[in-house]
Motif scaffolding. Structure first.
Motif, PDB file in Angstrom:
ATOM      1  N   UNK A 208       0.575  -8.861   2.390  1.00 52.31           N
ATOM      2  CA  UNK A 208       0.929  -8.654   3.721  1.00 52.31           C
ATOM      3  C   UNK A 208       1.110 -10.136   5.009  1.00 52.31           C
TER       4      UNK A 208
ATOM      5  N   UNK B 219       3.932 -10.097   4.869  1.00 47.39           N
ATOM      6  CA  UNK B 219       4.660  -8.901   5.841  1.00 47.39           C
ATOM      7  C   UNK B 219       5.653 -10.259   7.273  1.00 47.39           C
TER       8      UNK B 219
ATOM      9  N   UNK C 298      12.032   4.213   9.075  1.00 42.14           N
ATOM     10  CA  UNK C 298       9.914   4.525   8.834  1.00 42.14           C
ATOM     11  C   UNK C 298      10.481   4.845   7.636  1.00 42.14           C
TER      12      UNK C 298
ATOM     13  N   UNK D  68       7.396   2.852   4.439  1.00 40.58           N
ATOM     14  CA  UNK D  68       6.508   2.608   4.060  1.00 40.58           C
ATOM     15  C   UNK D  68       6.505   1.833   2.343  1.00 40.58           C
ATOM     16  N   UNK D  69       7.676   2.121   2.596  1.00 43.23           N
ATOM     17  CA  UNK D  69       8.544   1.226   0.612  1.00 43.23           C
ATOM     18  C   UNK D  69       7.913  -0.077   1.005  1.00 43.23           C
TER      19      UNK D  69
ATOM     20  N   UNK E  59       5.086  -1.183   2.683  1.00 50.29           N
ATOM     21  CA  UNK E  59       4.148  -1.559   2.705  1.00 50.29           C
ATOM     22  C   UNK E  59       3.377  -1.070   1.676  1.00 50.29           C
ATOM     23  N   UNK E  60       3.517  -0.371   1.281  1.00 45.13           N
ATOM     24  CA  UNK E  60       3.716   0.570  -0.549  1.00 45.13           C
ATOM     25  C   UNK E  60       3.923  -0.453  -1.563  1.00 45.13           C
ATOM     26  N   UNK E  61       4.368  -1.356  -1.445  1.00 43.24           N
ATOM     27  CA  UNK E  61       5.405  -1.691  -2.352  1.00 43.24           C
ATOM     28  C   UNK E  61       4.168  -3.267  -2.608  1.00 43.24           C
TER      29      UNK E  61
ATOM     30  N   UNK F  57       0.911  -3.099  -1.388  1.00 45.20           N
ATOM     31  CA  UNK F  57      -0.026  -2.347  -1.893  1.00 45.20           C
ATOM     32  C   UNK F  57      -0.021  -2.177  -3.270  1.00 45.20           C
ATOM     33  N   UNK F  58       0.710  -2.385  -3.543  1.00 44.99           N
ATOM     34  CA  UNK F  58       1.365  -1.642  -5.466  1.00 44.99           C
ATOM     35  C   UNK F  58       0.580  -2.926  -5.636  1.00 44.99           C
TER      36      UNK F  58
ATOM     37  N   UNK G  61       2.418  -5.765  12.876  1.00 44.66           N
ATOM     38  CA  UNK G  61       2.973  -5.391  11.380  1.00 44.66           C
ATOM     39  C   UNK G  61       2.060  -2.796  11.329  1.00 44.66           C
ATOM     40  N   UNK G  62       1.345  -3.277  12.015  1.00 45.45           N
ATOM     41  CA  UNK G  62       1.005  -2.124  12.204  1.00 45.45           C
ATOM     42  C   UNK G  62       0.975  -1.592  13.466  1.00 45.45           C
TER      43      UNK G  62
ATOM     44  N   UNK H 230       3.986  -0.165  11.738  1.00 41.31           N
ATOM     45  CA  UNK H 230       4.512   1.051  10.805  1.00 41.31           C
ATOM     46  C   UNK H 230       3.482   2.395  11.639  1.00 41.31           C
TER      47      UNK H 230
END
Lengths: 379, 166
Positions: free
Chosen positions: A87, A90, A99, A103-104, A106-108, A110-111, A232-233, A236
């Motif tokens: 983060x 980020x 969008x 998401x990608x 953000x997901x990346x 998280x992943x 960031x939020x 999102x």
């Protein structure tokens, strides 16, 4: 489909991005077929620990998460280690147009955090693909996994410190070039400040006209971190860019989370209403969908399923699909009329539902008593 | 480079597991509400398992619903959970009515804590926002997948009803 229309303005950002919709875009692979066919024997015990892919002791810890205070402390510090790196990186890369890309990303992150945690249990593709990518954002991501836990805060602090002057000047809609340049320069700063890894100090540059004692410095660093993450939020959550002030941004975020949770509630109600059994929908869909995804061409083989179905004269409805041999379950079909189904497909949107149509024939909804119009009204 | 798709894939995998788990451990409840709660429970558990443990929200979700999956009288627990959800929803509606911009950041963060599972345990606003960000990603994945699956069911529902009317 009018499904997305029903979900309101909050999810407006999600609605237009229809490209990834549809199971075909989920890129299900071999593993799913394996998973589905071997699933019933595996989960005969219903083992919760197997679900988490964690050692049993850790899983039991998770179960008693809210009870013990020690785990609470561990949780918070654990987050500092894992979530901090992705983060933070980020923070510098802000203006993104779409969008789904958000998401990608953000997901990346998280992943990647998950990867770090589990020691690459779920495969190396995210982290290995990251270094191969040459964009500025991913350069920053690449530096993150290489760092130790204690250092990440330092680096990200200095990185965010570099970012803060510029975003206030740029508007979010246009200037991708600027952000990329900023990303690159901050990447250099990242790498140069890696030597500071060992030091426990936060290196923050005081701006002109600001107090320089340690408390206010730390306070300012913290505030800026929070602001960066709020931005960031804002990115999102759709529709959040134009709001100034933390309170309203939080409002938007709260609304977004609430609306998502409500959507989950409604969707689970719909799924429950349509299917007589709980686990019926998913694996049947994915079993057949998996086959159709793996081999896109239709080879015209007659279905090996024991369907009392009508003659397969409507080849065009199955043109791009291949229906595999059935999984272990027995599907009580009455004959689904394929010409009707083909007509349904023509009315549907382009790519998103075409494969779903193929799959939906395998889903047993003959016992569904709920009229679909009623279901739509719920929205 | 579709990591969001990978998130969705992981969610689907876990969801299959949880659905099977639930289905094997409860006697088939015919009530729609019970089924809905079971599906909701399983998908919440699935996103938490997909995130798998390094976030507060996922752990809180697991502990919230974990004990429900390992014991036998599922239906009763599911009903209890439904009642709790209703209570939470009423509370949130009331709170929303009172919010204005004047109320400020503090109350909103408290409210956000109540929304995000495990948020009450987080004191630092920094961590809370991180958690929320992560949670939103997984919630989105959950919603997208469930919407897709529901769309399939909806379409098939159309077909069968047409046949019935003929």
């Amino acid at each position: 489909m009018d499904l997305t229309g029903g979900f309101g303005a909050r999810s407006g950002g999600v609605g237009p991005c229809r490209e990834p919709i549809g199971l075909e875009s989920l890129h299900l692979g071999d593993e799913f077929r394996q998973l589905v066919t071997t699933l019933p024997p595996e989960n005969a015990g219903g083992s919760f620990t197997a679900l988490l892919e964690l050692p049993p002791t850790q899983a039991v810890e998770l179960l008693h998460f809210t009870d013990s205070s020690s785990s609470q402390v561990a949780a918070v510090t654990g987050i500092g280690g894992e979530i901090a790196p992705p983060l933070h990186s980020f923070g510098g890369t802000l203006a993104f147009p779409s969008n789904s890309v958000l998401m990608e990303r953000a997901a990346r992150f998280s992943v990647i955090a998950t990867e770090q945690q589990n020691g690459n249990i779920s495969g190396e593709t995210p982290t290995s693909s990251v270094p191969s990518n040459s964009s500025a954002n991913l350069d920053r991501v690449k530096t993150e996994p290489a760092e130790t836990d204690s250092s990440q805060r330092l680096i990200s602090d200095s990185a965010i410190e570099n970012q803060i002057p510029s975003p206030s000047q740029n508007n979010r809609n246009g200037k991708r070039k600027d952000f990329e340049k900023k990303g690159k320069s901050s990447t250099k700063k990242n790498k140069s400040s890696e030597e500071n890894e060992k030091l426990p100090y936060v290196h923050v540059r005081a701006r002109r006209g600001q107090a320089t004692d340690s408390h206010s410095l730390a306070e300012r660093a913290r505030r800026e971190k929070i602001n960066a993450r709020m931005k960031l939020l804002q990115e999102l959550v759709p529709g959040c860019d134009k709001i100034q002030g933390t309170a309203l941004v939080l409002d938007e975020i709260i609304n977004h989370v609430q609306s998502l949770q409500r959507q989950v509630e409604m969707l689970s109600m719909r799924l429950a209403a349509v299917n007589p059994r709980i686990d019926f929908n998913l694996d049947t869909i994915l079993a057949s969908e998996n086959g159709s995804l793996m081999d896109g061409s239709f080879n015209g083989t007659p279905m090996q399923l024991a369907w009392p179905h009508q003659a397969i004269e409507t080849e065009q409805s199955f043109h791009h699909r291949q229906l595999p041999p059935p999984p272990t379950q027995q599907w009580p079909f009455d004959g689904l009329n394929q010409p009707v189904w083909g007509r349904e497909e023509d009315q549907a949107d382009g790519n998103d539902n075409s494969n779903l149509m193929a799959v939906s024939e395998n889903v047993m909804v003959a016992s569904a008593n709920l009229h679909p119009n009623q279901v739509k009204m719920e929205l | 480079m579709n990591t969001y798709n990978m998130v969705k894939q992981r969610f689907i995998k876990k969801w299959i597991n949880t659905l099977h788990m639930l289905d094997s451990s409860i006697e088939h409840p015919l009530n729609v509400t019970e089924r809905k709660n079971a599906i909701r429970l399983s998908s919440d558990l699935a996103i938490a398992a997909a995130r798998s443990g390094s976030t507060v929200w996922s752990r809180a979700l697991i502990s919230r619903s974990g004990n429900k999956t390992t014991n036998k009288p599922m239906a009763r627990r599911i009903l209890k959970k439904a009642r709790n959800r209703m209570k939470n929803r009423c509370r949130t509606l009331r709170r929303n009515g009172n919010f204005t911009a004047k109320v400020g950041v503090r109350k909103r963060t408290e409210f956000l804590k109540s929304l995000v599972p495990g948020g009450e345990l987080i004191d630092d606003k920094d961590y809370l926002i991180r958690e929320t960000l992560d949670y939103i990603v997984y919630l989105r994945a959950q919603v997208d997948v469930m919407r897709t699956v529901a769309a399939v069911d909806l379409v098939t529902g159309n077909v069968t009803n047409d046949r019935r009317n003929k």
